[in-house]
Design an enzyme around this catalytic site. Structure first.
Site, PDB file in Angstrom:
ATOM      1  N   TYR A  35     -12.523  -1.520  -3.604  1.00 49.91           N
ATOM      2  CA  TYR A  35     -13.016  -1.679  -2.223  1.00 49.91           C
ATOM      3  C   TYR A  35     -14.532  -1.514  -2.124  1.00 49.91           C
ATOM      4  O   TYR A  35     -15.051  -1.227  -1.046  1.00 49.91           O
ATOM      5  CB  TYR A  35     -12.300  -0.693  -1.291  1.00 49.91           C
ATOM      6  CG  TYR A  35     -10.904  -1.142  -0.904  1.00 49.91           C
ATOM      7  CD1 TYR A  35     -10.709  -2.219  -0.036  1.00 49.91           C
ATOM      8  CD2 TYR A  35      -9.783  -0.493  -1.383  1.00 49.91           C
ATOM      9  CE1 TYR A  35      -9.440  -2.644   0.338  1.00 49.91           C
ATOM     10  CE2 TYR A  35      -8.486  -0.912  -1.014  1.00 49.91           C
ATOM     11  CZ  TYR A  35      -8.342  -1.985  -0.156  1.00 49.91           C
ATOM     12  OH  TYR A  35      -7.078  -2.406   0.219  1.00 49.91           O
TER      13      TYR A  35
ATOM     14  N   PHE B 217     -15.412   4.079   7.178  1.00 53.35           N
ATOM     15  CA  PHE B 217     -14.045   4.459   6.784  1.00 53.35           C
ATOM     16  C   PHE B 217     -13.820   4.413   5.265  1.00 53.35           C
ATOM     17  O   PHE B 217     -12.708   4.618   4.794  1.00 53.35           O
ATOM     18  CB  PHE B 217     -13.020   3.550   7.472  1.00 53.35           C
ATOM     19  CG  PHE B 217     -13.245   2.074   7.240  1.00 53.35           C
ATOM     20  CD1 PHE B 217     -12.814   1.450   6.077  1.00 53.35           C
ATOM     21  CD2 PHE B 217     -13.894   1.305   8.208  1.00 53.35           C
ATOM     22  CE1 PHE B 217     -13.025   0.099   5.865  1.00 53.35           C
ATOM     23  CE2 PHE B 217     -14.113  -0.066   8.000  1.00 53.35           C
ATOM     24  CZ  PHE B 217     -13.673  -0.660   6.821  1.00 53.35           C
TER      25      PHE B 217
ATOM     26  N   ARG C 193      -2.484 -14.444   4.858  1.00 55.66           N
ATOM     27  CA  ARG C 193      -3.112 -13.690   5.943  1.00 55.66           C
ATOM     28  C   ARG C 193      -2.313 -13.862   7.241  1.00 55.66           C
ATOM     29  O   ARG C 193      -2.190 -12.931   8.033  1.00 55.66           O
ATOM     30  CB  ARG C 193      -4.568 -14.144   6.160  1.00 55.66           C
ATOM     31  CG  ARG C 193      -5.531 -13.877   4.997  1.00 55.66           C
ATOM     32  CD  ARG C 193      -5.815 -12.419   4.734  1.00 55.66           C
ATOM     33  NE  ARG C 193      -6.330 -11.690   5.856  1.00 55.66           N
ATOM     34  CZ  ARG C 193      -7.036 -10.547   5.757  1.00 55.66           C
ATOM     35  NH1 ARG C 193      -7.324 -10.032   4.556  1.00 55.66           N
ATOM     36  NH2 ARG C 193      -7.450  -9.912   6.816  1.00 55.66           N
TER      37      ARG C 193
ATOM     38  N   LYS D 133       0.826  -1.215   0.000  1.00 58.85           N
ATOM     39  CA  LYS D 133       0.000   0.000   0.000  1.00 58.85           C
ATOM     40  C   LYS D 133       0.862   1.269   0.000  1.00 58.85           C
ATOM     41  O   LYS D 133       2.068   1.217   0.261  1.00 58.85           O
ATOM     42  CB  LYS D 133      -0.935  -0.042   1.212  1.00 58.85           C
ATOM     43  CG  LYS D 133      -1.945  -1.210   1.155  1.00 58.85           C
ATOM     44  CD  LYS D 133      -2.941  -1.121   2.297  1.00 58.85           C
ATOM     45  CE  LYS D 133      -3.955  -2.266   2.225  1.00 58.85           C
ATOM     46  NZ  LYS D 133      -4.976  -2.144   3.298  1.00 58.85           N
TER      47      LYS D 133
ATOM     48  N   GLU E 161      -9.694 -10.224  -7.479  1.00 55.80           N
ATOM     49  CA  GLU E 161      -8.760  -9.112  -7.288  1.00 55.80           C
ATOM     50  C   GLU E 161      -7.576  -9.213  -8.248  1.00 55.80           C
ATOM     51  O   GLU E 161      -7.106  -8.198  -8.772  1.00 55.80           O
ATOM     52  CB  GLU E 161      -8.303  -9.088  -5.828  1.00 55.80           C
ATOM     53  CG  GLU E 161      -9.447  -8.717  -4.889  1.00 55.80           C
ATOM     54  CD  GLU E 161      -9.144  -8.907  -3.411  1.00 55.80           C
ATOM     55  OE1 GLU E 161     -10.031  -8.602  -2.597  1.00 55.80           O
ATOM     56  OE2 GLU E 161      -8.034  -9.368  -3.067  1.00 55.80           O
TER      57      GLU E 161
ATOM     58  N   ARG F 261       2.490  -6.535   8.968  1.00 55.87           N
ATOM     59  CA  ARG F 261       1.800  -5.367   9.530  1.00 55.87           C
ATOM     60  C   ARG F 261       2.376  -4.955  10.877  1.00 55.87           C
ATOM     61  O   ARG F 261       2.468  -3.767  11.187  1.00 55.87           O
ATOM     62  CB  ARG F 261       0.296  -5.633   9.610  1.00 55.87           C
ATOM     63  CG  ARG F 261      -0.380  -5.487   8.233  1.00 55.87           C
ATOM     64  CD  ARG F 261      -1.800  -5.962   8.256  1.00 55.87           C
ATOM     65  NE  ARG F 261      -2.553  -5.530   7.068  1.00 55.87           N
ATOM     66  CZ  ARG F 261      -3.735  -6.028   6.728  1.00 55.87           C
ATOM     67  NH1 ARG F 261      -4.306  -6.966   7.477  1.00 55.87           N
ATOM     68  NH2 ARG F 261      -4.359  -5.587   5.656  1.00 55.87           N
TER      69      ARG F 261
ATOM     70  N   ASN G 284      -2.133   0.359   6.661  1.00 55.33           N
ATOM     71  CA  ASN G 284      -1.619  -0.888   7.229  1.00 55.33           C
ATOM     72  C   ASN G 284      -0.740  -1.709   6.277  1.00 55.33           C
ATOM     73  O   ASN G 284      -0.677  -2.916   6.366  1.00 55.33           O
ATOM     74  CB  ASN G 284      -2.768  -1.717   7.827  1.00 55.33           C
ATOM     75  CG  ASN G 284      -3.792  -2.125   6.785  1.00 55.33           C
ATOM     76  OD1 ASN G 284      -3.626  -1.857   5.612  1.00 55.33           O
ATOM     77  ND2 ASN G 284      -4.842  -2.794   7.231  1.00 55.33           N
TER      78      ASN G 284
ATOM     79  N   THR H  67      -5.553  -6.850  10.797  1.00 57.78           N
ATOM     80  CA  THR H  67      -5.819  -5.556  10.140  1.00 57.78           C
ATOM     81  C   THR H  67      -5.253  -4.395  10.953  1.00 57.78           C
ATOM     82  O   THR H  67      -4.637  -3.479  10.409  1.00 57.78           O
ATOM     83  CB  THR H  67      -7.351  -5.372   9.974  1.00 57.78           C
ATOM     84  OG1 THR H  67      -7.882  -6.530   9.316  1.00 57.78           O
ATOM     85  CG2 THR H  67      -7.669  -4.126   9.176  1.00 57.78           C
TER      86      THR H  67
ATOM     87  N   HIS I  66      -2.188  -5.412   1.563  1.00 55.39           N
ATOM     88  CA  HIS I  66      -3.485  -6.062   1.381  1.00 55.39           C
ATOM     89  C   HIS I  66      -3.245  -7.552   1.167  1.00 55.39           C
ATOM     90  O   HIS I  66      -2.251  -7.943   0.557  1.00 55.39           O
ATOM     91  CB  HIS I  66      -4.190  -5.499   0.143  1.00 55.39           C
ATOM     92  CG  HIS I  66      -5.403  -6.283  -0.263  1.00 55.39           C
ATOM     93  ND1 HIS I  66      -6.622  -6.116   0.341  1.00 55.39           N
ATOM     94  CD2 HIS I  66      -5.569  -7.268  -1.183  1.00 55.39           C
ATOM     95  CE1 HIS I  66      -7.494  -6.955  -0.204  1.00 55.39           C
ATOM     96  NE2 HIS I  66      -6.878  -7.667  -1.125  1.00 55.39           N
TER      97      HIS I  66
END
Ligand code: DAT
Ligand code: MG
Length: 139
Positions: free
Chosen positions: A51, A59, A87, A11, A128, A104, A114, A93, A117
């Site tokens: 998203y 948010f 993950r 990100k 995606e 993270r 964060n 998150t 993704h």
């Protein structure tokens, strides 16, 4: 192919902070093979589409603004049990809740900014990956 591919983005905060190389190294060291990769930037329109599932969340506006604020890396990754293992590698998150040694925990600034993704299901990994890569860019 189901079950062995996931999709990731590094990100804008992580790219801007110079953590792109370190994060890619963690991904490769964890056994993920990079199938497709691009360095790009999302418009607000495209970030909003990516998203869309979060459109009703409070948010969403902040998320779209942030995800279109700078360059990102998008990639399709391959490994056995890719979605779940990735993950685990990225952590929760909210970095305050992320396990030690996760991407993270090491690089995220906040629950919004964060660092990375990771797809949450095989189905979303496919959707995606297709969002960013044409059939000629996926092998
Ligand atoms: P994840 O990225 O761990 O799959 P998610 O799908 O629930 O998390 O949310 C997508 C992104 O939206 C997340 O990476 C950062 C942002 N986000 C989630 N919850 C948030 C919150 N409470 N405040 C601000 N941003 C949030
Ligand atoms: Mg998610």
């Amino acid at each position: 192919m189901a079950g062995n591919r996931t999709f990731t983005m590094i990100k804008p905060d992580a790219v801007a902070d110079g953590n792109m190389g370190a994060i890619l190294k963690m991904i490769e060291d964890a056994g993920f093979k990079i199938i497709s990769m691009k360095y790009t930037r999302l418009s607000a329109d495209l970030a909003g589409k990516f998203y869309e599932v979060h459109k009703e969340r409070p948010f969403y506006g902040e998320l779209v603004e942030y995800m279109s604020s700078g360059s990102i890396v998008a990639a399709i990754l391959e490994k056995d049990n890719a979605v779940a293992d990735f993950r685990t590698l990225i952590g929760a998150t909210n970095p305050a809740e992320a396990a030690e040694g996760t991407i993270r925990k090491l690089y995220a600034k906040s629950i919004g900014e964060n660092a990375v993704h990771g797809s949450d299901s095989d189905e979303n990994a496919q959707i995606e990956g297709n969002f960013f890569f044409s059939q000629f860019e996926r092998f």
